[in-house]
Design a protein around this motif. Structure first.
Motif, PDB file in Angstrom:
ATOM      1  N   ALA A  15       2.254   4.839  -9.032  1.00  0.00           N
ATOM      2  CA  ALA A  15       3.376   5.561  -8.441  1.00  0.00           C
ATOM      3  C   ALA A  15       4.331   4.617  -7.714  1.00  0.00           C
ATOM      4  CB  ALA A  15       2.853   6.624  -7.481  1.00  0.00           C
ATOM      5  N   ILE A  16       3.779   3.654  -6.969  1.00  0.00           N
ATOM      6  CA  ILE A  16       4.641   2.717  -6.247  1.00  0.00           C
ATOM      7  C   ILE A  16       5.340   1.777  -7.223  1.00  0.00           C
ATOM      8  CG2 ILE A  16       4.733   0.906  -4.494  1.00  0.00           C
ATOM      9  CD1 ILE A  16       2.162   2.117  -3.303  1.00  0.00           C
ATOM     10  N   ALA A  17       4.581   1.246  -8.176  1.00  0.00           N
ATOM     11  CA  ALA A  17       5.146   0.278  -9.128  1.00  0.00           C
ATOM     12  C   ALA A  17       6.287   0.883  -9.921  1.00  0.00           C
ATOM     13  CB  ALA A  17       4.057  -0.226 -10.063  1.00  0.00           C
ATOM     14  N   ALA A  18       6.219   2.172 -10.214  1.00  0.00           N
ATOM     15  CA  ALA A  18       7.266   2.826 -11.004  1.00  0.00           C
ATOM     16  C   ALA A  18       8.607   2.813 -10.294  1.00  0.00           C
ATOM     17  CB  ALA A  18       6.853   4.262 -11.314  1.00  0.00           C
ATOM     18  N   ASP A  19       8.607   2.694  -8.965  1.00  0.00           N
ATOM     19  CA  ASP A  19       9.844   2.724  -8.191  1.00  0.00           C
ATOM     20  C   ASP A  19      10.407   1.343  -7.870  1.00  0.00           C
ATOM     21  OD1 ASP A  19       9.877   5.463  -8.133  1.00  0.00           O
ATOM     22  OD2 ASP A  19       8.975   5.641  -6.137  1.00  0.00           O
TER      23      ASP A  19
ATOM     24  N   ALA B  87       0.795  -1.227   0.000  1.00  0.00           N
ATOM     25  CA  ALA B  87       0.000   0.000   0.000  1.00  0.00           C
ATOM     26  C   ALA B  87       0.826   1.275   0.000  1.00  0.00           C
ATOM     27  CB  ALA B  87      -0.936   0.011   1.206  1.00  0.00           C
ATOM     28  N   SER B  88       2.161   1.155   0.070  1.00  0.00           N
ATOM     29  CA  SER B  88       3.005   2.345   0.120  1.00  0.00           C
ATOM     30  C   SER B  88       4.411   1.994  -0.354  1.00  0.00           C
ATOM     31  CB  SER B  88       3.077   2.890   1.552  1.00  0.00           C
ATOM     32  OG  SER B  88       3.753   1.968   2.391  1.00  0.00           O
ATOM     33  N   ARG B  89       5.193   3.020  -0.661  1.00  0.00           N
ATOM     34  CA  ARG B  89       6.592   2.791  -1.023  1.00  0.00           C
ATOM     35  C   ARG B  89       7.345   2.146   0.132  1.00  0.00           C
ATOM     36  NH1 ARG B  89       5.531   7.684  -3.799  1.00  0.00           N
ATOM     37  NH2 ARG B  89       6.113   7.606  -6.033  1.00  0.00           N
ATOM     38  N   GLU B  90       6.996   2.545   1.366  1.00  0.00           N
ATOM     39  CA  GLU B  90       7.649   1.964   2.537  1.00  0.00           C
ATOM     40  C   GLU B  90       7.402   0.451   2.597  1.00  0.00           C
ATOM     41  OE1 GLU B  90       7.578   2.264   7.434  1.00  0.00           O
ATOM     42  OE2 GLU B  90       6.144   3.406   6.231  1.00  0.00           O
ATOM     43  N   GLU B  91       6.150   0.024   2.399  1.00  0.00           N
ATOM     44  CA  GLU B  91       5.854  -1.409   2.419  1.00  0.00           C
ATOM     45  C   GLU B  91       6.550  -2.130   1.276  1.00  0.00           C
ATOM     46  OE1 GLU B  91       1.637  -1.868   4.784  1.00  0.00           O
ATOM     47  OE2 GLU B  91       1.690  -2.342   2.645  1.00  0.00           O
ATOM     48  N   ALA B  92       6.608  -1.501   0.117  1.00  0.00           N
ATOM     49  CA  ALA B  92       7.302  -2.126  -1.012  1.00  0.00           C
ATOM     50  C   ALA B  92       8.768  -2.344  -0.666  1.00  0.00           C
ATOM     51  CB  ALA B  92       7.163  -1.250  -2.260  1.00  0.00           C
ATOM     52  N   GLY B  93       9.406  -1.341  -0.088  1.00  0.00           N
ATOM     53  CA  GLY B  93      10.809  -1.473   0.282  1.00  0.00           C
ATOM     54  C   GLY B  93      11.031  -2.546   1.334  1.00  0.00           C
TER      55      GLY B  93
END
Length: 225
Positions: A47-51, A11-17
């Protein structure tokens, strides 16, 4: 062979990382859908997937049921793969393969009973992988997974043995039972949402325990082979 790990509900860049650092091979993003949990807007998914760096896969979970609508959804979110969470018409699966040949296509099969085996042949020519989940769409059209329930793993094992495509196992997995699941079903990969969360937040400690348990389960399976 290493068991792949897909963490759903990012749900967020933080969770993705956090998931990537723990060893996840794929991240699942739940778009708004009937009965969905952990859903986020399409713009946030994009936005998250792009990173997310390769080779980690980004997977859109969509409840769309036509090839045109699924294709449009993928193009809005720009993920590398799409997980179709309901049993669509196989003709639509074939059309989607024509529209989005570069996108990895994962068809969910809800294991409500042995009849789930009959879903393989119609979809196999048009998808890259299957994901076995515990939804009950025959009883409730909004029950499309993310329930935290397990299903009959003996049926899942039969599906894995019969499938010409890689198969992910989902539904009620956690660090306590994933080793047994890997030994019983022998999936290509495992997928989970609630089993690595505290409330709605991704829990790095539960995630670390799960990744260790997957490795131990895989090693035990290989020793038994």
């Amino acid at each position: 062979m290493r068991t792949r790990i897909k963490i759903c509900g990012i749900a967020s860049r933080e969770e993705a990382g956090t998931a990537i650092s723990a060893g996840a091979d794929a991240l699942g993003f739940v778009s708004p859908m009937p009965g969905g949990t952990g859903t986020i807007p399409d713009a946030t998914i994009a936005a998250i997937a792009a990173d997310v760096p390769p080779p980690v896969a980004t997977v859109l979970l969509t409840a769309e049921t036509t090839a045109a609508a699924i294709s449009d959804h993928v193009r809005r979110t720009r993920t590398t793969a799409v997980q179709i969470v309901t049993h669509i018409d196989p003709d639509e699966a074939a059309r989607l393969a024509e529209l989005e040949p570069a996108v990895r296509r994962i068809q969910v099969v809800h294991v409500e009973g042995p009849e789930a085996l009959g879903l393989l042949a119609p979809y196999e020519p048009h998808v890259h992988a299957f994901l076995l989940d515990s939804g009950r769409p025959s009883l409730d059209a909004t029950d499309l997974g993310g329930t935290g329930r397990t299903h009959d793993w003996t049926v899942s094992a039969r599906i894995v043995a019969a499938s010409a495509r890689p198969v992910f196992l989902a539904g009620g997995l956690n660090a306590r039972n994933v080793g047994e699941a890997i030994g019983s079903v022998r999936p290509f990969g495992v997928d989970l949402y609630s089993g690595v969360r505290t409330g709605t937040r991704l829990d790095r400690h539960k995630l670390a325990d799960f990744v260790r348990a997957v490795g131990a389960g895989t090693n035990a399976r290989e020793r038994a082979a």
